[in-house]
Design a protein around this motif. Structure first.
Motif, mmCIF file in Angstrom:
data_model
loop_
_atom_site.group_PDB
_atom_site.id
_atom_site.type_symbol
_atom_site.label_atom_id
_atom_site.label_comp_id
_atom_site.label_asym_id
_atom_site.label_seq_id
_atom_site.Cartn_x
_atom_site.Cartn_y
_atom_site.Cartn_z
ATOM 1 N N GLN A 1 23.667 -29.102 27.490
ATOM 2 C CA GLN A 1 24.242 -30.444 27.474
ATOM 3 C C GLN A 1 25.312 -30.575 28.569
ATOM 4 O O GLN A 1 25.986 -29.605 28.917
ATOM 5 C CB GLN A 1 24.872 -30.730 26.102
ATOM 6 N N LYS A 2 25.466 -31.791 29.050
ATOM 7 C CA LYS A 2 26.450 -32.053 30.126
ATOM 8 C C LYS A 2 27.835 -32.317 29.542
ATOM 9 O O LYS A 2 27.964 -32.922 28.489
ATOM 10 C CB LYS A 2 26.021 -33.288 30.922
ATOM 11 N N ILE A 3 28.854 -31.875 30.297
ATOM 12 C CA ILE A 3 30.227 -32.184 29.873
ATOM 13 C C ILE A 3 30.843 -33.173 30.864
ATOM 14 O O ILE A 3 30.459 -33.204 32.022
ATOM 15 C CB ILE A 3 31.130 -30.929 29.759
ATOM 16 N N PRO A 4 31.826 -33.957 30.392
ATOM 17 C CA PRO A 4 32.427 -34.924 31.309
ATOM 18 C C PRO A 4 33.386 -34.228 32.273
ATOM 19 O O PRO A 4 33.761 -33.068 32.063
ATOM 20 C CB PRO A 4 33.188 -35.860 30.359
ATOM 21 N N GLN A 5 33.833 -34.932 33.298
ATOM 22 C CA GLN A 5 34.778 -34.382 34.287
ATOM 23 C C GLN A 5 36.116 -34.038 33.619
ATOM 24 O O GLN A 5 36.639 -32.953 33.780
ATOM 25 C CB GLN A 5 35.048 -35.428 35.386
ATOM 26 N N GLN A 6 36.630 -35.009 32.842
ATOM 27 C CA GLN A 6 37.954 -34.784 32.242
ATOM 28 C C GLN A 6 37.852 -33.900 30.997
ATOM 29 O O GLN A 6 36.822 -33.885 30.332
ATOM 30 C CB GLN A 6 38.659 -36.126 31.916
ATOM 31 N N GLN A 7 38.931 -33.170 30.714
ATOM 32 C CA GLN A 7 38.929 -32.243 29.576
ATOM 33 C C GLN A 7 39.123 -33.004 28.259
ATOM 34 O O GLN A 7 39.748 -34.056 28.235
ATOM 35 C CB GLN A 7 40.074 -31.263 29.747
ATOM 36 N N PHE A 8 38.591 -32.422 27.183
ATOM 37 C CA PHE A 8 38.800 -33.025 25.864
ATOM 38 C C PHE A 8 40.217 -32.724 25.392
ATOM 39 O O PHE A 8 40.723 -31.623 25.606
ATOM 40 C CB PHE A 8 37.806 -32.464 24.852
ATOM 41 N N GLU B 1 37.868 -35.530 19.730
ATOM 42 C CA GLU B 1 37.383 -36.207 20.937
ATOM 43 C C GLU B 1 36.061 -35.566 21.396
ATOM 44 O O GLU B 1 35.135 -36.248 21.829
ATOM 45 C CB GLU B 1 38.432 -36.122 22.046
ATOM 46 N N PHE B 2 35.995 -34.227 21.264
ATOM 47 C CA PHE B 2 34.741 -33.546 21.612
ATOM 48 C C PHE B 2 33.592 -34.106 20.780
ATOM 49 O O PHE B 2 32.526 -34.448 21.302
ATOM 50 C CB PHE B 2 34.861 -32.025 21.383
ATOM 51 N N TRP B 3 33.792 -34.221 19.451
ATOM 52 C CA TRP B 3 32.691 -34.654 18.583
ATOM 53 C C TRP B 3 32.308 -36.109 18.808
ATOM 54 O O TRP B 3 31.143 -36.478 18.669
ATOM 55 C CB TRP B 3 33.032 -34.384 17.109
ATOM 56 N N SER B 4 33.296 -36.915 19.170
ATOM 57 C CA SER B 4 32.925 -38.309 19.412
ATOM 58 C C SER B 4 32.092 -38.404 20.695
ATOM 59 O O SER B 4 31.115 -39.152 20.775
ATOM 60 C CB SER B 4 34.188 -39.180 19.370
ATOM 61 N N PHE B 5 32.407 -37.555 21.684
ATOM 62 C CA PHE B 5 31.583 -37.471 22.902
ATOM 63 C C PHE B 5 30.193 -36.928 22.551
ATOM 64 O O PHE B 5 29.163 -37.457 22.973
ATOM 65 C CB PHE B 5 32.296 -36.572 23.923
ATOM 66 N N ALA B 6 30.192 -35.848 21.738
ATOM 67 C CA ALA B 6 28.928 -35.178 21.383
ATOM 68 C C ALA B 6 27.988 -36.148 20.653
ATOM 69 O O ALA B 6 26.777 -36.162 20.894
ATOM 70 C CB ALA B 6 29.214 -33.954 20.511
ATOM 71 N N ALA B 7 28.536 -36.959 19.772
ATOM 72 C CA ALA B 7 27.713 -37.900 19.000
ATOM 73 C C ALA B 7 26.999 -38.866 19.939
ATOM 74 O O ALA B 7 25.842 -39.217 19.724
ATOM 75 C CB ALA B 7 28.591 -38.680 18.028
ATOM 76 N N ARG B 8 27.693 -39.263 21.012
ATOM 77 C CA ARG B 8 27.104 -40.240 21.928
ATOM 78 C C ARG B 8 26.142 -39.593 22.923
ATOM 79 O O ARG B 8 25.152 -40.193 23.310
ATOM 80 C CB ARG B 8 28.219 -40.990 22.682
ATOM 81 N N HIS B 9 26.456 -38.372 23.324
ATOM 82 C CA HIS B 9 25.718 -37.808 24.471
ATOM 83 C C HIS B 9 24.703 -36.722 24.137
ATOM 84 O O HIS B 9 24.022 -36.236 25.040
ATOM 85 C CB HIS B 9 26.717 -37.287 25.511
ATOM 86 N N TRP B 10 24.606 -36.303 22.886
ATOM 87 C CA TRP B 10 23.649 -35.233 22.543
ATOM 88 C C TRP B 10 22.230 -35.645 22.944
ATOM 89 O O TRP B 10 21.783 -36.763 22.670
ATOM 90 C CB TRP B 10 23.707 -34.954 21.042
ATOM 91 N N SER B 11 21.522 -34.720 23.575
ATOM 92 C CA SER B 11 20.111 -34.974 23.904
ATOM 93 C C SER B 11 19.334 -33.693 23.620
ATOM 94 O O SER B 11 19.455 -32.710 24.347
ATOM 95 C CB SER B 11 19.982 -35.350 25.386
ATOM 96 N N ILE B 12 18.553 -33.737 22.560
ATOM 97 C CA ILE B 12 17.836 -32.519 22.151
ATOM 98 C C ILE B 12 16.828 -32.102 23.228
ATOM 99 O O ILE B 12 16.513 -30.923 23.368
ATOM 100 C CB ILE B 12 17.189 -32.700 20.758
ATOM 101 N N LYS B 13 16.400 -33.057 24.007
ATOM 102 C CA LYS B 13 15.426 -32.752 25.078
ATOM 103 C C LYS B 13 16.016 -31.809 26.126
ATOM 104 O O LYS B 13 15.286 -31.128 26.833
ATOM 105 C CB LYS B 13 14.994 -34.043 25.766
ATOM 106 N N LYS B 14 17.328 -31.801 26.233
ATOM 107 C CA LYS B 14 17.960 -30.934 27.244
ATOM 108 C C LYS B 14 18.113 -29.497 26.762
ATOM 109 O O LYS B 14 18.428 -28.602 27.541
ATOM 110 C CB LYS B 14 19.346 -31.483 27.603
ATOM 111 N N ALA B 15 17.939 -29.260 25.468
ATOM 112 C CA ALA B 15 18.126 -27.893 24.946
ATOM 113 C C ALA B 15 17.004 -27.004 25.477
ATOM 114 O O ALA B 15 15.827 -27.370 25.366
ATOM 115 C CB ALA B 15 18.120 -27.913 23.424
ATOM 116 N N PRO B 16 17.343 -25.869 26.072
ATOM 117 C CA PRO B 16 16.279 -25.006 26.609
ATOM 118 C C PRO B 16 15.414 -24.438 25.499
ATOM 119 O O PRO B 16 15.889 -24.144 24.404
ATOM 120 C CB PRO B 16 17.038 -23.899 27.344
ATOM 121 N N ALA B 17 14.131 -24.278 25.791
ATOM 122 C CA ALA B 17 13.180 -23.896 24.747
ATOM 123 C C ALA B 17 13.232 -22.425 24.368
ATOM 124 O O ALA B 17 12.782 -22.047 23.304
ATOM 125 C CB ALA B 17 11.767 -24.268 25.172
ATOM 126 N N THR B 18 13.772 -21.584 25.217
ATOM 127 C CA THR B 18 13.810 -20.162 24.866
ATOM 128 C C THR B 18 15.228 -19.631 25.014
ATOM 129 O O THR B 18 16.035 -20.213 25.734
ATOM 130 C CB THR B 18 12.913 -19.335 25.799
#
Ligand code: GLU
Length: 310
Positions: free
Chosen positions: A269-276, A281-298
């Motif tokens: 998953q991608k992280i933003p430029q600015q620090q949490f 704040e991390f979880w509110s970002f995570a809720a919006r930006h999670w993409s299971i498609k980006k998780a590597p398969a192995t």
């Protein structure tokens, strides 16, 4: 204990099911982050269940330690966590039912017997069927095994893709009641996910090979099959999965944010430029930006100690 009543009605119930065999380490944190982020992103409910069916491995007080760690890392669950140990009689009743319906049989083989038969399938050692047709008297068997068939079990993992397994060829009839009298993990987890109305299982890829066994049990018991997603595993420099009972380094409470971000990146998953600023704040970002498609398969090489460096 952290709990937040859910007002959501959406059809998504996720869960994280740690075994209380040691504190959370980076590998289990990755599984928890993937599971919670997916539930948040889908607007679902998220549960924590303590997988303490194996009383021989349970460490007293460890469940509380894990819940404290999760809470500190900002995880929030919707109900008081269920303990598998509270359901042990129910598991045995359901096993008995499968037995009387002739879906299961008593077996006196030891692991050494199965090893000596020397049959290996895609998921490891295969039970050779020795006791299947013997109808042993209750005082002469050690375990109860479920009968498997040769019809392929297919499922579509949200990360690993379409998978198929022939249980009788690759696993054989497998144990549902252990020699020590406890229900085996494979059946306990199926009963739990059904009772807890779990729709989405997001967990480590070490359990990918167990999934067809769990689907077979769901079919026999008339339960719905949840959606599955198996996250990449964190391994040590020797390629070994981190495990709690090996005393792999627990996640440090004072580096919660750092470990969460490392887990997030491990999951592709991608992280933003600015620090949490904090875990909220991390979880509110995570809720919006999670993409299971980006998780590597192995799983890939990942040095656990590296993640702990500030
Ligand atoms: N209790 C298992 C573990 O800690 C996870 C079980 C599951 O997610 O199905 O590895």
């Amino acid at each position: 204990m952290s709990s937040r009543p859910s007002t959501r009605t959406i059809d998504y119930v996720g869960r994280f099911a740690p075994s209380p065999t040691g504190p959370l380490h980076f590998g289990s944190l990755v599984a928890a982050v993937g599971s919670f982020a997916d539930a948040l992103h889908c607007g679902g409910t998220w549960l924590v269940r303590i997988d303490d069916v194996d009383q021989t491995r349970t460490i007293p007080g460890m469940a509380q330690t894990i819940l404290r760690q999760l809470e500190y890392f900002g995880f929030r669950w919707s109900q008081v966590p269920v303990q598998q140990s509270a359901r042990k009689d129910l598991y045995l009743e359901i096993i008995e039912k499968l037995f009387t319906q002739d879906h299961a049989f008593g077996c006196r083989c030891t692991r050494q017997d199965v090893l000596a038969a020397g049959i290996r399938g895609a998921a490891g050692l295969v039970y050779p069927g020795t006791c299947r047709d013997h109808q042993l008297a209750p005082d002469s068997y050690r375990t109860i095994r479920i009968k498997t068939g040769s019809a392929p079990i297919r499922f579509n993992d949200r990360i690993a893709g379409e998978l198929v397994q022939n249980l009788s060829h690759d696993v054989g009839d497998f144990v549902i009641k252990r020699a020590d009298g406890y229900a085996a993990y494979q059946i306990a987890v199926v009963i739990d996910d059904h009772l807890d109305h779990v729709t989405d299982v997001v967990r480590g890829a070490d359990l990918l090979a167990s999934t067809p066994r769990q689907i077979h049990l769901q079919h026999l018991l008339g339960y719905a099959t949840p959606r599955y997603a198996h996250l990449p595993l964190v391994v040590d420099s020797g390629g070994r999965k981190l495990s709690k009972h090996d005393r792999d380094r627990p996640v440090e409470m004072d580096q919660a944010l750092h470990s969460l971000v490392a887990a997030w990146q491990f999951l592709g998953q991608k992280i933003p430029q600015q620090q949490f600023v904090d875990v909220e704040e991390f979880w509110s970002f995570a809720a919006r930006h999670w993409s299971i498609k980006k998780a590597p398969a192995t799983g890939h090489y990942f040095e656990s100690a590296e993640t702990q460096k500030p």
